[in-house]
Motif scaffolding. Sequence first.
Motif, PDB file in Angstrom:
ATOM      1  N   ASN A  72      32.712  54.299  38.294  1.00 22.92           N
ATOM      2  CA  ASN A  72      33.750  54.858  39.162  1.00 22.92           C
ATOM      3  C   ASN A  72      34.873  53.853  39.379  1.00 22.92           C
ATOM      4  N   SER A  73      34.505  52.600  39.524  1.00 30.13           N
ATOM      5  CA  SER A  73      35.498  51.546  39.707  1.00 30.13           C
ATOM      6  C   SER A  73      36.400  51.434  38.486  1.00 30.13           C
ATOM      7  N   CYS A  74      35.814  51.437  37.300  1.00 31.35           N
ATOM      8  CA  CYS A  74      36.602  51.341  36.062  1.00 31.35           C
ATOM      9  C   CYS A  74      37.562  52.521  35.937  1.00 31.35           C
ATOM     10  N   ARG A  75      37.112  53.707  36.335  1.00 30.19           N
ATOM     11  CA  ARG A  75      38.002  54.881  36.301  1.00 30.19           C
ATOM     12  C   ARG A  75      39.213  54.664  37.209  1.00 30.19           C
ATOM     13  N   GLU A  76      38.973  54.175  38.424  1.00 29.51           N
ATOM     14  CA  GLU A  76      40.070  53.938  39.354  1.00 29.51           C
ATOM     15  C   GLU A  76      40.991  52.827  38.854  1.00 29.51           C
ATOM     16  N   ILE A  77      40.416  51.794  38.265  1.00 29.57           N
ATOM     17  CA  ILE A  77      41.221  50.681  37.742  1.00 29.57           C
ATOM     18  C   ILE A  77      42.142  51.170  36.635  1.00 29.57           C
ATOM     19  N   TYR A 128      43.762  43.461  41.058  1.00 35.17           N
ATOM     20  CA  TYR A 128      43.628  44.894  41.287  1.00 35.17           C
ATOM     21  C   TYR A 128      42.193  45.357  41.011  1.00 35.17           C
ATOM     22  N   ALA A 154      43.158  54.227  36.118  1.00 34.21           N
ATOM     23  CA  ALA A 154      44.141  55.165  36.663  1.00 34.21           C
ATOM     24  C   ALA A 154      45.279  54.443  37.381  1.00 34.21           C
ATOM     25  N   GLY A 155      44.988  53.327  38.040  1.00 32.72           N
ATOM     26  CA  GLY A 155      46.011  52.659  38.839  1.00 32.72           C
ATOM     27  C   GLY A 155      46.561  51.382  38.258  1.00 32.72           C
ATOM     28  N   VAL A 164      39.693  47.054  43.882  1.00 35.71           N
ATOM     29  CA  VAL A 164      39.113  48.384  43.712  1.00 35.71           C
ATOM     30  C   VAL A 164      37.594  48.302  43.736  1.00 35.71           C
ATOM     31  N   THR A 165      37.040  47.386  42.968  1.00 36.38           N
ATOM     32  CA  THR A 165      35.583  47.278  42.863  1.00 36.38           C
ATOM     33  C   THR A 165      34.956  46.851  44.177  1.00 36.38           C
ATOM     34  N   LEU A 212      34.773  49.820  46.534  1.00 35.96           N
ATOM     35  CA  LEU A 212      33.717  50.778  46.212  1.00 35.96           C
ATOM     36  C   LEU A 212      32.329  50.217  46.514  1.00 35.96           C
TER      37      LEU A 212
END
Length: 131
Positions: free
Chosen positions: A39-44, A57, A46-47, A61-62, A65
């Motif tokens: 999930n963290s990698c997905r957010e990273i 960053y 995306a942003g 994010v990580t 989470l």
Amino acid sequence: METGSKIVDAVRVLVVRYCRARIGRRSGSYDTADAVAKNSCREIIAGAAGAPALLTYAYDVTRGLVDEFHRSAAELPNPLSGLPGQQREIMVLRSLVGLSADDTALALGCSVQAVRLAQHRALTTLRPAPA
């Protein structure tokens, strides 16, 4: 594109190490930590386009989470839990994730000297008292 792929792979490895270090094994496996890392990698990804420093960053994010996971899950005993927040983070990033003092300072937004001092203080706190 190959360089971008290498960067993503390098960040993914650090994110997985961080999540596994902070969350640990649950029911004998790292499945929960790996799910948080995913999930963290997905957010990273995306942003990341607007992020000034990818490592900073990715860490922010990580960490968010993982902290969210810890708020919603029963805590397991952790030898680092007696350390103040930044000392604990520095010990995780330096000792368990394997970041250099420079990269740790970049991720946390502090100086290299602050990282080294906090690590020294954390190790002093964790060191057993002489018999």
